[in-house]
Design a protein around this motif. Sequence first.
Motif, PDB file in Angstrom:
ATOM      1  N   PRO A  47     -36.433 -38.507  -0.798  1.00  0.00           N
ATOM      2  CA  PRO A  47     -37.696 -37.762  -0.843  1.00  0.00           C
ATOM      3  C   PRO A  47     -38.204 -37.468  -2.252  1.00  0.00           C
ATOM      4  CG  PRO A  47     -36.261 -36.828   0.823  1.00  0.00           C
ATOM      5  CD  PRO A  47     -35.449 -37.855   0.084  1.00  0.00           C
ATOM      6  N   PHE A  48     -37.297 -37.153  -3.184  1.00  0.00           N
ATOM      7  CA  PHE A  48     -37.725 -36.841  -4.547  1.00  0.00           C
ATOM      8  C   PHE A  48     -38.273 -38.084  -5.244  1.00  0.00           C
ATOM      9  CE2 PHE A  48     -36.919 -36.063  -9.121  1.00  0.00           C
ATOM     10  CZ  PHE A  48     -37.673 -34.915  -9.276  1.00  0.00           C
ATOM     11  N   VAL A  49     -37.603 -39.207  -5.064  1.00  0.00           N
ATOM     12  CA  VAL A  49     -38.066 -40.462  -5.649  1.00  0.00           C
ATOM     13  C   VAL A  49     -39.439 -40.823  -5.100  1.00  0.00           C
ATOM     14  CG1 VAL A  49     -37.616 -42.961  -5.751  1.00  0.00           C
ATOM     15  CG2 VAL A  49     -35.747 -41.331  -6.124  1.00  0.00           C
ATOM     16  N   MET A  50     -39.593 -40.702  -3.789  1.00  0.00           N
ATOM     17  CA  MET A  50     -40.879 -40.997  -3.164  1.00  0.00           C
ATOM     18  C   MET A  50     -41.960 -40.044  -3.662  1.00  0.00           C
ATOM     19  SD  MET A  50     -39.669 -41.845   0.734  1.00  0.00           S
ATOM     20  CE  MET A  50     -41.274 -42.395   1.279  1.00  0.00           C
ATOM     21  N   ALA A  51     -41.593 -38.774  -3.875  1.00  0.00           N
ATOM     22  CA  ALA A  51     -42.566 -37.788  -4.352  1.00  0.00           C
ATOM     23  C   ALA A  51     -43.057 -38.136  -5.755  1.00  0.00           C
ATOM     24  CB  ALA A  51     -41.946 -36.392  -4.344  1.00  0.00           C
ATOM     25  N   LEU A  52     -42.138 -38.513  -6.662  1.00  0.00           N
ATOM     26  CA  LEU A  52     -42.552 -38.866  -8.018  1.00  0.00           C
ATOM     27  C   LEU A  52     -43.482 -40.079  -8.013  1.00  0.00           C
ATOM     28  CD1 LEU A  52     -39.443 -38.348 -10.336  1.00  0.00           C
ATOM     29  CD2 LEU A  52     -41.195 -36.722  -9.617  1.00  0.00           C
ATOM     30  N   ARG A  53     -43.185 -41.046  -7.172  1.00  0.00           N
ATOM     31  CA  ARG A  53     -44.057 -42.223  -7.095  1.00  0.00           C
ATOM     32  C   ARG A  53     -45.427 -41.862  -6.518  1.00  0.00           C
ATOM     33  NH1 ARG A  53     -39.094 -46.158  -5.423  1.00  0.00           N
ATOM     34  NH2 ARG A  53     -38.553 -46.764  -7.552  1.00  0.00           N
ATOM     35  N   ARG A  54     -45.424 -40.985  -5.528  1.00  0.00           N
ATOM     36  CA  ARG A  54     -46.693 -40.563  -4.932  1.00  0.00           C
ATOM     37  C   ARG A  54     -47.540 -39.788  -5.935  1.00  0.00           C
ATOM     38  NH1 ARG A  54     -50.225 -41.978  -1.051  1.00  0.00           N
ATOM     39  NH2 ARG A  54     -51.625 -40.232  -0.680  1.00  0.00           N
ATOM     40  N   ILE A  55     -46.884 -38.921  -6.709  1.00  0.00           N
ATOM     41  CA  ILE A  55     -47.602 -38.121  -7.704  1.00  0.00           C
ATOM     42  C   ILE A  55     -48.239 -39.028  -8.754  1.00  0.00           C
ATOM     43  CG2 ILE A  55     -47.272 -36.483  -9.612  1.00  0.00           C
ATOM     44  CD1 ILE A  55     -45.124 -35.171  -7.742  1.00  0.00           C
ATOM     45  N   GLU A  56     -47.498 -40.038  -9.203  1.00  0.00           N
ATOM     46  CA  GLU A  56     -48.065 -40.927 -10.211  1.00  0.00           C
ATOM     47  C   GLU A  56     -49.246 -41.717  -9.642  1.00  0.00           C
ATOM     48  OE1 GLU A  56     -46.543 -44.083 -13.563  1.00  0.00           O
ATOM     49  OE2 GLU A  56     -45.313 -42.399 -12.935  1.00  0.00           O
ATOM     50  N   PHE A  57     -49.142 -42.134  -8.380  1.00  0.00           N
ATOM     51  CA  PHE A  57     -50.255 -42.831  -7.742  1.00  0.00           C
ATOM     52  C   PHE A  57     -51.485 -41.930  -7.657  1.00  0.00           C
ATOM     53  CE2 PHE A  57     -52.608 -43.759  -3.810  1.00  0.00           C
ATOM     54  CZ  PHE A  57     -53.030 -45.048  -4.083  1.00  0.00           C
ATOM     55  N   GLU A  58     -51.283 -40.687  -7.199  1.00  0.00           N
ATOM     56  CA  GLU A  58     -52.406 -39.747  -7.084  1.00  0.00           C
ATOM     57  C   GLU A  58     -52.989 -39.415  -8.458  1.00  0.00           C
ATOM     58  OE1 GLU A  58     -54.089 -38.592  -4.559  1.00  0.00           O
ATOM     59  OE2 GLU A  58     -52.859 -39.671  -3.107  1.00  0.00           O
ATOM     60  N   SER A  59     -52.134 -39.309  -9.462  1.00  0.00           N
ATOM     61  CA  SER A  59     -52.621 -39.007 -10.807  1.00  0.00           C
ATOM     62  C   SER A  59     -53.565 -40.093 -11.302  1.00  0.00           C
ATOM     63  CB  SER A  59     -51.449 -38.853 -11.785  1.00  0.00           C
ATOM     64  OG  SER A  59     -50.787 -37.630 -11.574  1.00  0.00           O
ATOM     65  N   GLY A  60     -53.243 -41.348 -10.988  1.00  0.00           N
ATOM     66  CA  GLY A  60     -54.124 -42.441 -11.381  1.00  0.00           C
ATOM     67  C   GLY A  60     -55.492 -42.323 -10.738  1.00  0.00           C
ATOM     68  N   ARG A  61     -55.517 -41.904  -9.480  1.00  0.00           N
ATOM     69  CA  ARG A  61     -56.793 -41.730  -8.780  1.00  0.00           C
ATOM     70  C   ARG A  61     -57.567 -40.539  -9.347  1.00  0.00           C
ATOM     71  NH1 ARG A  61     -55.459 -41.250  -2.616  1.00  0.00           N
ATOM     72  NH2 ARG A  61     -57.697 -40.906  -2.564  1.00  0.00           N
ATOM     73  N   LEU A  62     -56.874 -39.439  -9.569  1.00  0.00           N
ATOM     74  CA  LEU A  62     -57.532 -38.241 -10.084  1.00  0.00           C
ATOM     75  C   LEU A  62     -58.054 -38.450 -11.500  1.00  0.00           C
ATOM     76  CD1 LEU A  62     -55.002 -35.625  -8.714  1.00  0.00           C
ATOM     77  CD2 LEU A  62     -57.394 -35.806  -8.041  1.00  0.00           C
ATOM     78  N   LEU A  63     -57.346 -39.254 -12.262  1.00  0.00           N
ATOM     79  CA  LEU A  63     -57.741 -39.510 -13.643  1.00  0.00           C
ATOM     80  C   LEU A  63     -59.139 -40.125 -13.719  1.00  0.00           C
ATOM     81  CD1 LEU A  63     -56.710 -39.349 -16.556  1.00  0.00           C
ATOM     82  CD2 LEU A  63     -55.706 -41.621 -16.232  1.00  0.00           C
ATOM     83  N   GLN A  64     -59.466 -40.949 -12.754  1.00  0.00           N
ATOM     84  CA  GLN A  64     -60.784 -41.583 -12.760  1.00  0.00           C
ATOM     85  C   GLN A  64     -61.903 -40.556 -12.690  1.00  0.00           C
ATOM     86  OE1 GLN A  64     -61.013 -44.857 -13.450  1.00  0.00           O
ATOM     87  NE2 GLN A  64     -58.789 -44.619 -13.620  1.00  0.00           N
ATOM     88  N   LEU A 118     -64.880 -40.007 -15.522  1.00  0.00           N
ATOM     89  CA  LEU A 118     -66.310 -40.049 -15.187  1.00  0.00           C
ATOM     90  C   LEU A 118     -67.015 -38.795 -15.655  1.00  0.00           C
ATOM     91  CD1 LEU A 118     -66.231 -41.629 -11.607  1.00  0.00           C
ATOM     92  CD2 LEU A 118     -67.109 -42.661 -13.709  1.00  0.00           C
ATOM     93  N   PHE A 119     -66.378 -37.630 -15.452  1.00  0.00           N
ATOM     94  CA  PHE A 119     -67.016 -36.380 -15.875  1.00  0.00           C
ATOM     95  C   PHE A 119     -67.089 -36.285 -17.390  1.00  0.00           C
ATOM     96  CE2 PHE A 119     -66.463 -31.891 -17.208  1.00  0.00           C
ATOM     97  CZ  PHE A 119     -67.752 -31.470 -16.903  1.00  0.00           C
ATOM     98  N   LEU A 120     -65.989 -36.581 -18.067  1.00  0.00           N
ATOM     99  CA  LEU A 120     -65.956 -36.434 -19.524  1.00  0.00           C
ATOM    100  C   LEU A 120     -66.892 -37.412 -20.228  1.00  0.00           C
ATOM    101  CD1 LEU A 120     -62.115 -35.858 -19.941  1.00  0.00           C
ATOM    102  CD2 LEU A 120     -63.922 -34.169 -20.292  1.00  0.00           C
ATOM    103  N   LYS A 121     -67.233 -38.507 -19.563  1.00  0.00           N
ATOM    104  CA  LYS A 121     -68.175 -39.474 -20.137  1.00  0.00           C
ATOM    105  C   LYS A 121     -69.580 -39.350 -19.542  1.00  0.00           C
ATOM    106  CE  LYS A 121     -64.876 -43.014 -21.548  1.00  0.00           C
ATOM    107  NZ  LYS A 121     -64.504 -44.443 -21.475  1.00  0.00           N
ATOM    108  N   SER A 122     -69.802 -38.290 -18.766  1.00  0.00           N
ATOM    109  CA  SER A 122     -71.080 -38.141 -18.075  1.00  0.00           C
ATOM    110  C   SER A 122     -72.206 -37.788 -19.035  1.00  0.00           C
ATOM    111  CB  SER A 122     -70.970 -37.062 -16.998  1.00  0.00           C
ATOM    112  OG  SER A 122     -70.796 -35.783 -17.609  1.00  0.00           O
ATOM    113  N   ALA A 123     -73.427 -37.968 -18.549  1.00  0.00           N
ATOM    114  CA  ALA A 123     -74.617 -37.644 -19.347  1.00  0.00           C
ATOM    115  C   ALA A 123     -74.682 -36.155 -19.669  1.00  0.00           C
ATOM    116  CB  ALA A 123     -75.876 -38.087 -18.600  1.00  0.00           C
ATOM    117  N   ASP A 124     -74.157 -35.309 -18.773  1.00  0.00           N
ATOM    118  CA  ASP A 124     -74.169 -33.859 -19.015  1.00  0.00           C
ATOM    119  C   ASP A 124     -73.456 -33.495 -20.313  1.00  0.00           C
ATOM    120  OD1 ASP A 124     -75.535 -33.398 -16.688  1.00  0.00           O
ATOM    121  OD2 ASP A 124     -73.755 -32.879 -15.511  1.00  0.00           O
ATOM    122  N   LEU A 125     -72.453 -34.292 -20.672  1.00  0.00           N
ATOM    123  CA  LEU A 125     -71.646 -33.971 -21.858  1.00  0.00           C
ATOM    124  C   LEU A 125     -72.003 -34.809 -23.079  1.00  0.00           C
ATOM    125  CD1 LEU A 125     -68.135 -33.409 -20.252  1.00  0.00           C
ATOM    126  CD2 LEU A 125     -69.806 -31.706 -20.950  1.00  0.00           C
TER     127      LEU A 125
END
Length: 200
Positions: free
Chosen positions: A135-152, A156-163
């Motif tokens: 479970p811990f190994v699977m959790a670390l892999r899942r977290i890294e996968f989700e982090s890649g998605r969240l990073l996008q 997008l926000f940090l490069k947005s026109a608002d900023l």
Amino acid sequence: MSGFLGPLDSDGRIPPRQQTRVAAFLISAHGALARQFAFTLPARLDAAWQSELNAQFYRESEIVSLLLRATSWVPDLSLGYMVASWEAAWLPAPVEGIADPRLAQAVHLATLAHAVHAGIRPAALLPVEANAQDPFVMALRRIEFESGRLLQAQILFLKSADLAPHRDVVSAALAQRHAGVRKLWRELLGSIGIDAPGME
């Protein structure tokens, strides 16, 4: 020192002490993000970027919940001091040059989240022979996968026109956050015998 978690037990599992410290750090970071996303959410969404705050709040909460259940916890007296220093590091930092307080808070959150999601790669610490069904190994892999998605979303926000008018301010805040997160992550790994070269 090693570049990977371990030594593994006979079932290919990460030592509980290492699990405890890594999970405590990740819970502190992602828990801080979840709390800050929750407090930043307005009662009514009136900007496009605000809708993403809601989604990120739930994803950060899921990461914390996953770690709480997947980790083999053991007592660790050093964690009290360590957690206190981590929690202090996640506190909002003033963003000079952005007059709109809501936008400044969003920049703080986005830079912190970007640093956490890009700078912490827990699955990279797993040796090849780690038990893929643990479970811990699977959790670390899942977290890294989700982090890649969240990073996008942060990109997008940090490069947005608002900023666009605040590009230099945002870049400086982002660099500062990345340096702080890398330093804490490297110290944490050093405390459990993991060498993380090239992170500073």
